[in-house]
Design a protein around this motif. Sequence first.
Motif, PDB file in Angstrom:
ATOM      1  N   PRO A 341       0.794  -1.251   0.000  1.00 20.57           N
ATOM      2  CA  PRO A 341       0.000   0.000   0.000  1.00 20.57           C
ATOM      3  C   PRO A 341       0.818   1.290   0.000  1.00 20.57           C
ATOM      4  O   PRO A 341       0.443   2.256  -0.662  1.00 20.57           O
ATOM      5  N   VAL A 342       1.930   1.320   0.732  1.00 13.43           N
ATOM      6  CA  VAL A 342       2.656   2.584   0.840  1.00 13.43           C
ATOM      7  C   VAL A 342       3.237   3.004  -0.512  1.00 13.43           C
ATOM      8  O   VAL A 342       3.542   4.178  -0.736  1.00 13.43           O
ATOM      9  N   ARG A 343       3.357   2.053  -1.458  1.00 10.87           N
ATOM     10  CA  ARG A 343       3.846   2.376  -2.800  1.00 10.87           C
ATOM     11  C   ARG A 343       2.719   2.770  -3.751  1.00 10.87           C
ATOM     12  O   ARG A 343       2.983   3.170  -4.872  1.00 10.87           O
ATOM     13  N   TRP A 344       1.467   2.567  -3.333  1.00 10.12           N
ATOM     14  CA  TRP A 344       0.351   2.923  -4.221  1.00 10.12           C
ATOM     15  C   TRP A 344       0.297   4.423  -4.402  1.00 10.12           C
ATOM     16  O   TRP A 344       0.697   5.191  -3.524  1.00 10.12           O
ATOM     17  N   ARG A 345      -0.281   4.808  -5.563  1.00  7.82           N
ATOM     18  CA  ARG A 345      -0.503   6.231  -5.754  1.00  7.82           C
ATOM     19  C   ARG A 345      -1.609   6.692  -4.808  1.00  7.82           C
ATOM     20  O   ARG A 345      -2.451   5.900  -4.404  1.00  7.82           O
ATOM     21  N   SER A 346      -1.593   7.988  -4.539  1.00 11.61           N
ATOM     22  CA  SER A 346      -2.567   8.548  -3.606  1.00 11.61           C
ATOM     23  C   SER A 346      -3.992   8.198  -4.043  1.00 11.61           C
ATOM     24  O   SER A 346      -4.822   7.772  -3.239  1.00 11.61           O
TER      25      SER A 346
END
Lengths: 493, 212, 257
Positions: A341-346
């Motif tokens: 998740p932390v790599r997903w786009r906003s």
Amino acid sequence: MTGAVAPARVEARGWAWRHAGRKRWAIEGVDLRIVEGERVLLVGPSGSGKSTLLQALAGVHGGEEEGEESGTLLIDGRPAAEARGRAGLVLQDPDAQVILARVGDDVAFGCENLGVPRDEIWKRVRGALDDVGLRLPLDHPTSALSGGQKQRLALAGALAMRPGLLLLDEPTANLDPDGVEEVVAAVHRVLDRTHATFVVVEHRVDVWLHLVTRLVVLGRDGRLVADGVPARVLAEHRDELLAAGVWVPGAPLPVASAGTPGRSTAEPVLTAEALAIGRRRGAVVREDLHLALPAGTSTVLTGANGSGKSTLALTLGGLLEPLAGRVRPSAALAGGLRHDPVRWRSRDLLTRIGTVFQEPEHQFVASTVRREVAVGPRAARLASGEIERRVDEVLARLRLDHLAAANPFTLSGGEQRRLTVASVLVTRPQLIILDEPTFGQDRVTWTELVTLLRELVDDGVTLLSVTHDTAYRDALGEHHLELRGHQRVGSAR
Amino acid sequence: MHNTTTSTTTTEQPTTRPRTHRWRVVDIVVASVIGVATGLLFLFWNNVGYAWFSAADALTPGLGGIAVGIWLIGGVLGGLIIRKPGAALFVELLAAVVSALVGNQWGIETIYSGLAQGLGAELVFAILAYRRFGLVPAMLAGAAAGAAAWTLELFLSANLQKSPEFLGLYLTTVVVSGAVLAGVLGWVIVRALASTGALSRFAAGQDGAQRV
Amino acid sequence: MSAGPSLRFVDRVNPVTRLAAAILLTTPLLLSVDWLSAALALAVQLVLFAAAGVRPGTLAARCWPILVAAPIAGTSMLLYGSPSGTEYWSFWLARVTDGSIELAIAVAVRVLAIGLPAVLLFMNVDPTELADGLSQIARLPSRFVLGALAGARLVGLFVEDWRAMTLSRRARGIGDHRAVRRFATMAFALLVLAIRRGSKLATAMEARGFGADVDRTWARVSRVGWVDAAMLATAAAIAVAALGAAMWAGTFHPVWS
């Protein structure tokens, strides 16, 4: 503190106050007599002018520029505005009443303003800090205090002025259970020693019940509804009190308690593996955490202050970078995205993980409620017709439709909380993370919120809530995670 | 910045309510909060705005003045929100002190700039007898702050040593920038603040906000 | 104003005196645009600060905006300073001449001489002590000084709010684009929070008797002594020596001529 101070007497006759620029009186027709040494708990619905009355008693409700007054309000027979120094006032927001940077200076501030000689000031400062149980060096930075400590500091600042009347305006509403206990114990000690007259405003009646001798209930326009011995008033006016949002002790909450985790065998939506968390690199709060969030279930995360609950929630929500280990989404949650998740786009977060922050005002970005709710769908690039439809639906569901044109910052605490939930719901995330969602809510708004969240879980949404609230845990803790000491996350139920 | 289409304030009208010119505690504290916040904005602009200022100034004569307006916004905000004598001066001066003490390229002399710029804006509000706080007064205050800044820089930055063409262009850009970046922007910010209810203890937040 | 390495002598001086010394030292330097007075003042300052314990690393870390600004101010003067003597290059209004070169050097050094002392003198100033000094020594109205002090402390608390707002923008799908707009919404929300808390803080301060017409006493005494006098004398001496040297050498060049 050694010098005995005579307790004050309060008398209001037809007292009323109207804020500048308003047509309606904020509070009117107040007739109240409080004798020396009495201990009064004042309750009423939000908007009944309780805070206005308390501030007027403290002589700080502002002059002509801020509104107009009628009737009389006397302390020891003198107008309250002229009796400044006779009353000590502690407010709700711990951060908004720390005045100076060091503990000793902050307590000394009131004495300085009253013109107390220097040697006497420092004597009083030490005494007052002792009374509230804050045994800290005088040069301890006030910014390093917890919420409960800040409230006790404010209490010490008021005590050092030797008031005959102690006024507390929802002093524990913004505190966790430990903080509440600290403050109540400090007030108890102080009153038993000084015998000052005492008036406290609070929704959580049970917190003060053992300490007060009288319960006064104000109606929506500020008129007296009930007045008397607490036990009797609570029994006779139970329904009015419940409608006003007061937490009447012993009244059962109109929400079902959480069932056993029936679906916890389902695949977890999110799994943490050997996770280390912290706000920034090199500042690890917790490490080697292993946990799973079962899909379609409400999970409650508890733990002591500073145990890293909020940090964990933000890390699971894909907002903070894990300092070690990983947060792994299920295939269903990731919906085709390959990374954690932390790599997903906003905007990829919008339909997957929604986060409701503790402080609603940290979240607001638009100038009306309607636009605020539309922020997410716009960022997700939905068609404009679809945006309108969804916004209308969510506003109606959360009873915000009549406020659509209002500025988010002007809403009440309960409305603000509903708005933050609405603006997350509207993009239909599979997982919703909430940080202390019931902080500062009265009983009515609490019930609304919990009922709504219950419905969401029944619809298949997964919830993770960080909370101190035991009633909330009873209602929504199908699955319970506790951050204990410095151990791993334990699973308990 | 927030849109403020819902607000229908007509601040051009002088308020009729009796007002005193004495500062309340809340005036002082909120003016200070705004002053310090503006000072922090300056610290940011001291780098960003100054990059433009110096690039433009190194290559073109006087056009660097376009960036100056942001440094003048304290006076406009103070005057419009607090509406008391000295508010424009106090806020701009405090912002300058914060900027100077945290550290910038102009040192203690920033305080002189804050004094001059604040006085420029204050003068406009004083001439209007502290009764008008609409868009036009805001722009005038911003422009006057710009003119005052220009005058001080004749000495402070030794601009007297520059050519008349430069000085003429520079005065124009500074005044326009003051009217727009300080005046218009400041007025927009104050309206947006008023619509959040944050100014409910101030006349600026009570005009036209007849909610109940 | 944040804490730096402790300094000999300077740290014992009352913050108000430091303010006065910075004014006393740098204001006279504004009178002249010449390289000699600025360079001389700068040289003495550097020696004294080095003696007080300022290391080159500290200097660079604290004063970098000034170090960057100096050549930029010089460039502007190089191009638009009043022309005199031989002209080397020109384009539209820009003219590089003997005169403008000399002015450029003078202005660049002057920025350093004026900017450095303020930053270095205020490196370790505690805001509370500054406020005490301003009220008790400089006799500024205490309502304003203490109100400003409390307001300033409030703004300083907003680091946490800013962090939460940054995360919330990401959670709401607007964390990746339109950085300027995002910055503006956060700055605005912070201002709203600050004013709200400021209004409540004002109530809390009034409840402690602040702003009443009573003669205030002071729990902390702000003192000045011989170290303060010595710093003021030093500041004045540097200014006088710098300008005196320039006059003696004939480089003195008042800004108005």
